[in-house]
Each structure stands twice: as C-alpha cells, then as structure tokens.
Design an enzyme around this catalytic site. Structure first.
Site, mmCIF file in Angstrom:
data_model
loop_
_atom_site.group_PDB
_atom_site.id
_atom_site.type_symbol
_atom_site.label_atom_id
_atom_site.label_comp_id
_atom_site.label_asym_id
_atom_site.label_seq_id
_atom_site.Cartn_x
_atom_site.Cartn_y
_atom_site.Cartn_z
ATOM 1 N N SER A 126 2.881 -7.676 -3.852
ATOM 2 C CA SER A 126 3.393 -8.156 -2.579
ATOM 3 C C SER A 126 3.735 -6.987 -1.682
ATOM 4 O O SER A 126 4.176 -5.932 -2.150
ATOM 5 C CB SER A 126 4.656 -9.001 -2.808
ATOM 6 O OG SER A 126 5.265 -9.333 -1.569
ATOM 7 N N TYR A 142 13.031 -8.446 -6.756
ATOM 8 C CA TYR A 142 11.646 -8.760 -6.433
ATOM 9 C C TYR A 142 10.938 -7.545 -5.856
ATOM 10 O O TYR A 142 9.833 -7.179 -6.287
ATOM 11 C CB TYR A 142 11.601 -9.920 -5.438
ATOM 12 C CG TYR A 142 10.203 -10.435 -5.181
ATOM 13 C CD1 TYR A 142 9.527 -11.179 -6.145
ATOM 14 C CD2 TYR A 142 9.561 -10.178 -3.972
ATOM 15 C CE1 TYR A 142 8.240 -11.658 -5.918
ATOM 16 C CE2 TYR A 142 8.278 -10.659 -3.736
ATOM 17 C CZ TYR A 142 7.626 -11.390 -4.712
ATOM 18 O OH TYR A 142 6.353 -11.852 -4.476
#
Length: 220
Positions: A126, A142
């Site tokens: 990501s 994350y």
C-alpha cells in the site's frame, strides 16, 4: 494458462482477483481462513484454514496443491487496525506486522519449491507504507507493516532473480472494501484488473518494482 494462488481470497480485492483469473482460464487456488458464498460461487479451488499469522499457513496451501507447480502467487491477505499514539497499542502493531509483513514470507517460503523459472510473486502492499509518498500520520501498525512488506519484496526480487522468479510490490489503489469501511475511489473489479495487468507484464526487467494498479511507479 497457469496455476495461481491467491491469499485473503474470500472477499474484497482477493475475491475479485480469483474471479477474474478463473474467468480467463487460470487454475486458481483461493486461500482464506473461511470461505464465503461469493467465493464459493466463483468455481475455483477454495483452500480454507489458511491463516497467514500461523506458521502452518503455507503448508496448508502446499498440501492442497497436490503435484501442481505455482506460476503466480499473490500475497493479498492483510489486516488494518486504526491505531495511533494516544493511546499506543503495541500488541495491535505486532499483529499487523505478523499478518502483513511476516505472513507473506511464511507462504512464500513454503511454496518456493513449486515456483520455477518464470514464476511470479505479487505482494499487495500500500502507498500507506510509502515513505517517499509522504505519510499523513496515524495507522502506525498498518503503515509500518506495509513498509516492511515492501522491503521484503525488494529483497525477494534480488534473492530470487537467479532462479528466474520475478517479484512485484503492488498498490491496489484506494479501494472500496470492508477494510476501508466502504471509502475509496474505485471498486474491487477495477483494482483487480489493474493488478492482474501488472502481474501479466512482470518479467526480469521489471522485477523489484513498487507499482500502482494503474501502472504508475510508487516511491518507496
């Protein structure tokens, strides 16, 4: 056509990757902790009981494959907890590292003997883990775990190049899924189509890149 293994396959991007790959004739092994009605309807081979946070995750997939080699391995399984500094939750961060960064390595290590010359590995990372893109704060577990996954991808590309195995780190875009609580700028079918296109074009010249589903290069 080849054999694809996709983790985190029961919903969202993983489900759509399986659907599109199966529709064009690939032999798809859809790995997940538990299947879903949507995945069952795809018609591919569903491999349940695959929790990438557990050390036997790769072995479960390996047993399901029988004698089949693996042409494409897509490590898509992931988790995101919305965390911050106040309060800091170290256990949440550790869980995200275990799933997002260590999990793909568990699967890759177990299936590596099945990956021959010309095989491909796609790591769904990501831009949230991109330092060069300019982090905006929050979501420490994350962001940090996806940055670690990107390093794993770059390292794997270097280590596996002599075997002719190609690796790409992928940003799927801001996709409307359960993980994003429906927020986003595109839907899973569009993201999955882009990811498949990036995997299709992956070769010895492009291995080791970090790319957006739309083909743009993502800064590390």
């Amino acid at each position: 056509m080849g054999t694809w293994v996709v983790t985190g396959a029961n919903r969202g991007i993983g489900l759509e990757l399986c659907r599109q790959a199966h529709a064009r004739g690939e032999a798809v092994y859809a790995a997940c902790r538990r299947s879903s009605a949507e995945l069952d309807a795809v018609g591919c081979t569903v491999v349940e009981g695959v929790d990438v946070a557990l050390d036997d995750a790769g072995a479960v997939i390996d047993r399901a494959l029988g004698e089949s080699p693996v042409d494409v391995l897509v490590c898509n399984a992931g988790v995101m907890h919305r965390d911050g500094l106040e309060p800091l939750d170290p256990e949440s961060i550790k869980i995200q590292f275990d799933v997002n960064a260590v999990g793909p390595l568990r699967v890759i290590a177990a299936l590596l003997p099945r990956l021959g010359h010309g095989a491909k590995i796609g790591l769904v990372s990501s831009k949230a883990g991109s330092i060069g893109d300019g982090p905006s704060g929050g979501n420490y577990g994350y962001r940090m775990s996806k940055a670690a996954l990107s390093m794993a991808g770059a390292n794997l590309a270097h280590e596996l190049a002599p075997r002719g195995i190609h690796v790409v780190v992928l940003h799927p875009g801001f996709v409307r899924t359960e993980m994003t609580h429906g927020a986003g700028s595109l839907d899973p079918p569009e993201s999955a189509a882009g990811l498949i296109a990036r995997i299709d074009e992956l070769d010895e010249r492009s291995t080791g890149r970090f790319v957006h589903a739309n083909g743009d290069t993502v800064p590390w």
